[in-house]
Design a protein around this motif. Sequence first.
Motif, mmCIF file in Angstrom:
data_model
loop_
_atom_site.group_PDB
_atom_site.id
_atom_site.type_symbol
_atom_site.label_atom_id
_atom_site.label_comp_id
_atom_site.label_asym_id
_atom_site.label_seq_id
_atom_site.Cartn_x
_atom_site.Cartn_y
_atom_site.Cartn_z
ATOM 1 N N ASN A 130 0.833 -1.199 0.000
ATOM 2 C CA ASN A 130 0.000 0.000 0.000
ATOM 3 C C ASN A 130 0.869 1.250 0.000
ATOM 4 N N GLY A 131 0.306 2.331 -0.518
ATOM 5 C CA GLY A 131 0.976 3.630 -0.482
ATOM 6 C C GLY A 131 1.819 3.960 -1.691
ATOM 7 N N LYS A 132 1.897 3.061 -2.667
ATOM 8 C CA LYS A 132 2.784 3.281 -3.816
ATOM 9 C C LYS A 132 2.432 4.552 -4.585
ATOM 10 N N THR A 133 1.154 4.669 -4.946
ATOM 11 C CA THR A 133 0.756 5.801 -5.787
ATOM 12 C C THR A 133 0.996 7.124 -5.083
ATOM 13 N N THR A 134 0.592 7.218 -3.829
ATOM 14 C CA THR A 134 0.782 8.460 -3.077
ATOM 15 C C THR A 134 2.259 8.814 -2.979
ATOM 16 N N THR A 135 3.100 7.820 -2.678
ATOM 17 C CA THR A 135 4.532 8.088 -2.528
ATOM 18 C C THR A 135 5.154 8.542 -3.836
ATOM 19 N N VAL A 136 4.784 7.896 -4.926
ATOM 20 C CA VAL A 136 5.331 8.282 -6.233
ATOM 21 C C VAL A 136 4.881 9.692 -6.609
ATOM 22 N N GLN A 137 3.644 10.028 -6.313
ATOM 23 C CA GLN A 137 3.178 11.380 -6.604
ATOM 24 C C GLN A 137 3.878 12.410 -5.730
ATOM 25 N N MET A 138 4.110 12.087 -4.467
ATOM 26 C CA MET A 138 4.896 12.974 -3.609
ATOM 27 C C MET A 138 6.307 13.150 -4.161
ATOM 28 N N LEU A 139 6.911 12.046 -4.576
ATOM 29 C CA LEU A 139 8.269 12.082 -5.118
ATOM 30 C C LEU A 139 8.327 12.947 -6.369
ATOM 31 N N ALA A 140 7.363 12.766 -7.273
ATOM 32 C CA ALA A 140 7.346 13.576 -8.489
ATOM 33 C C ALA A 140 7.178 15.057 -8.159
ATOM 34 N N ALA A 141 6.365 15.375 -7.148
ATOM 35 C CA ALA A 141 6.184 16.770 -6.746
ATOM 36 C C ALA A 141 7.490 17.358 -6.206
ATOM 37 N N ILE A 142 8.232 16.569 -5.444
ATOM 38 C CA ILE A 142 9.512 17.034 -4.897
ATOM 39 C C ILE A 142 10.526 17.246 -6.021
ATOM 40 N N LEU A 143 10.605 16.293 -6.941
ATOM 41 C CA LEU A 143 11.547 16.417 -8.056
ATOM 42 C C LEU A 143 11.212 17.628 -8.924
ATOM 43 N N THR A 144 9.925 17.862 -9.139
ATOM 44 C CA THR A 144 9.497 19.033 -9.907
ATOM 45 C C THR A 144 9.878 20.315 -9.190
ATOM 46 N N ALA A 145 9.706 20.329 -7.865
ATOM 47 C CA ALA A 145 10.074 21.517 -7.084
ATOM 48 C C ALA A 145 11.571 21.792 -7.164
ATOM 49 N N ALA A 146 12.356 20.757 -7.435
ATOM 50 C CA ALA A 146 13.806 20.917 -7.588
ATOM 51 C C ALA A 146 14.189 21.378 -8.996
ATOM 52 N N GLY A 147 13.186 21.606 -9.852
ATOM 53 C CA GLY A 147 13.464 22.083 -11.200
ATOM 54 C C GLY A 147 13.787 20.992 -12.201
ATOM 55 N N LEU A 148 13.474 19.752 -11.861
ATOM 56 C CA LEU A 148 13.780 18.625 -12.740
ATOM 57 C C LEU A 148 12.572 18.278 -13.604
ATOM 58 N N ARG A 149 12.829 17.872 -14.844
ATOM 59 C CA ARG A 149 11.755 17.353 -15.707
ATOM 60 C C ARG A 149 11.520 15.900 -15.317
ATOM 61 N N THR A 150 10.330 15.622 -14.821
ATOM 62 C CA THR A 150 10.038 14.295 -14.301
ATOM 63 C C THR A 150 8.591 13.947 -14.591
ATOM 64 N N ALA A 151 8.192 12.733 -14.215
ATOM 65 C CA ALA A 151 6.802 12.292 -14.334
ATOM 66 C C ALA A 151 6.586 11.132 -13.385
ATOM 67 N N ALA A 152 5.367 11.016 -12.877
ATOM 68 C CA ALA A 152 4.959 9.855 -12.091
ATOM 69 C C ALA A 152 4.418 8.818 -13.066
ATOM 70 N N VAL A 153 5.093 7.678 -13.174
ATOM 71 C CA VAL A 153 4.802 6.736 -14.257
ATOM 72 C C VAL A 153 4.814 5.299 -13.721
ATOM 73 N N GLY A 154 4.593 4.349 -14.624
ATOM 74 C CA GLY A 154 4.639 2.939 -14.281
ATOM 75 C C GLY A 154 3.251 2.393 -14.064
ATOM 76 N N ASN A 155 2.973 1.968 -12.843
ATOM 77 C CA ASN A 155 1.661 1.443 -12.499
ATOM 78 C C ASN A 155 0.662 2.573 -12.258
ATOM 79 N N ILE A 156 1.024 3.763 -12.702
ATOM 80 C CA ILE A 156 0.234 4.983 -12.516
ATOM 81 C C ILE A 156 0.464 5.853 -13.744
ATOM 82 N N GLY A 157 -0.574 6.447 -14.276
ATOM 83 C CA GLY A 157 -0.397 7.433 -15.330
ATOM 84 C C GLY A 157 0.066 6.855 -16.650
ATOM 85 N N THR A 158 0.977 7.563 -17.306
ATOM 86 C CA THR A 158 1.437 7.218 -18.651
ATOM 87 C C THR A 158 2.252 5.935 -18.638
ATOM 88 N N PRO A 159 2.021 5.017 -19.610
ATOM 89 C CA PRO A 159 2.825 3.796 -19.670
ATOM 90 C C PRO A 159 4.312 4.116 -19.805
#
Length: 487
Positions: A130-159
């Motif tokens: 449990n918690g995978k999707t939430t954690t990945v979305q949090m991680l993507a938000a942090i990476l974006t805040a750092a100015g990095l081009r990123t995406a939350a992907v895999g078992n969530i969102g875009t293949p």
Amino acid sequence: MTATLSGPRSAEEFAGRRVVVAGLGVSGVSAARALVRLGAEVTVVDGGDGPAHRERASAARESGAAVRLGDGGTLPDGTDLVVTSPGWPPQSPLFAAAQAAGVPVIGDVELAWRLRGPGGAPWLAVTGTNGKTTTVQMLAAILTAAGLRTAAVGNIGTPLVDVVLADEPYDVLAVELSSYQLHWAPSLRPHSAAVLNLAPDHLDWHGSMDAYAADKGRIYEGNTVACVYNTADPATEELVRRADVTEGCRAIGFTLGAPRPSEFGVVDGILVDRAFVTDRRQHAQELAQVTDIAPDAGPAAPHNIANALAAAALARAYGVPPQAVRDGLRSFRPDAHRIARVAEVGGVTYVNDSKATNTHAAHASLAAYDPVVWIAGGLAKGATFDDLVASAAPRLRGVVLMGADRALIGEALARHAPDVPVVDLDRTDTGAMAAAVRAAAGLARPGDTVLMAPACASMDMFTHYGRRGDAFAAAVRDLAGGAEDAR
């Protein structure tokens, strides 16, 4: 059957290969489309033949793939490789035929990893019961805040296949991986990875808890910087111990308490890092306040604090500065149906956690509230409820049961919480959720929380857990409207 390392190893090697794609879901169509572009001869097979299958088959044919519906078990002659969608179990007849013919089977994640190439964006990967999707979305938000081009992907969102072949490259990817996907991904080697927790789930697919855990543990193989684990769940640390990682890769724990060296944790309401600092024995780096975690969503539940720590650990492993952790967590917005506050009616707070489709998720949700009126039930998927009920009993004001397997929860309540009032709704019609909400309102007192965390799947009454959550939210809004009209 498990995936092997044989078969094409780079994008160029797929040209001219005869590839069978198993499954016409989102990942299957994505894989077929990409393989055709790479010059492979692609046949998509699926045992279904309904209207939705035919519509997706048309899209696959338009991309240049052949499609065979109504027969997902026969291996076409001359097949060089099978690429499977995540949900197809290892015991499928197609894979038995492939094994007999010496044809390798890989998953869509393995395909994406091979197409990524040596210069592709690093993967920060997350799995867990449990918690995978939430954690990945949090991680993507942090990476974006750092100015990095990123995406939350895999078992969530875009293949993932689409992402690794995107025209504009990414700096780093936040990747959610299920046990199904990891089973079929033998060469995956993330930059860093986290296993959030382990509890029995999908055992019909994997065959045993040991096999399920082993597939989850594949995420740590070959990690180069950090293997992130949950100090409250020793099974996750054991997976780190078993992993074959790159020289210098570190084990990094996360805890809701004060962290030890090489851990992330919480001190006086502050998320801190004692892993990626100059002197981790004497120093801790402040990252964010607990109140910074999705502040618009209300107080963070304990399991979401843990998710935030895991996301922060992966981001810091990649070199993200502390301020980006804070800014990313502040900007994060949780998905619907995950500990979502719907309304307050008559001093009672109503919370939608329809995504809590198993006992482990429901346990985390129930632990966040006291006292609570619990709405539970649905399809149990072979689960038992004694441990969940015994742990939740002290905080239960009352329980409303609904769905096909509600009796299993009712029996556990009789054993472990016999004094807790229970309303048993013997109905599965479209009005059942409204009745459940009204019954819960009758049990609740001002200051209580009515929590829908069913601990069961939704398909006995709803097509998806999201539909179940929508029905709960609509019933609460109707209740709120009625309360307003009564004034």
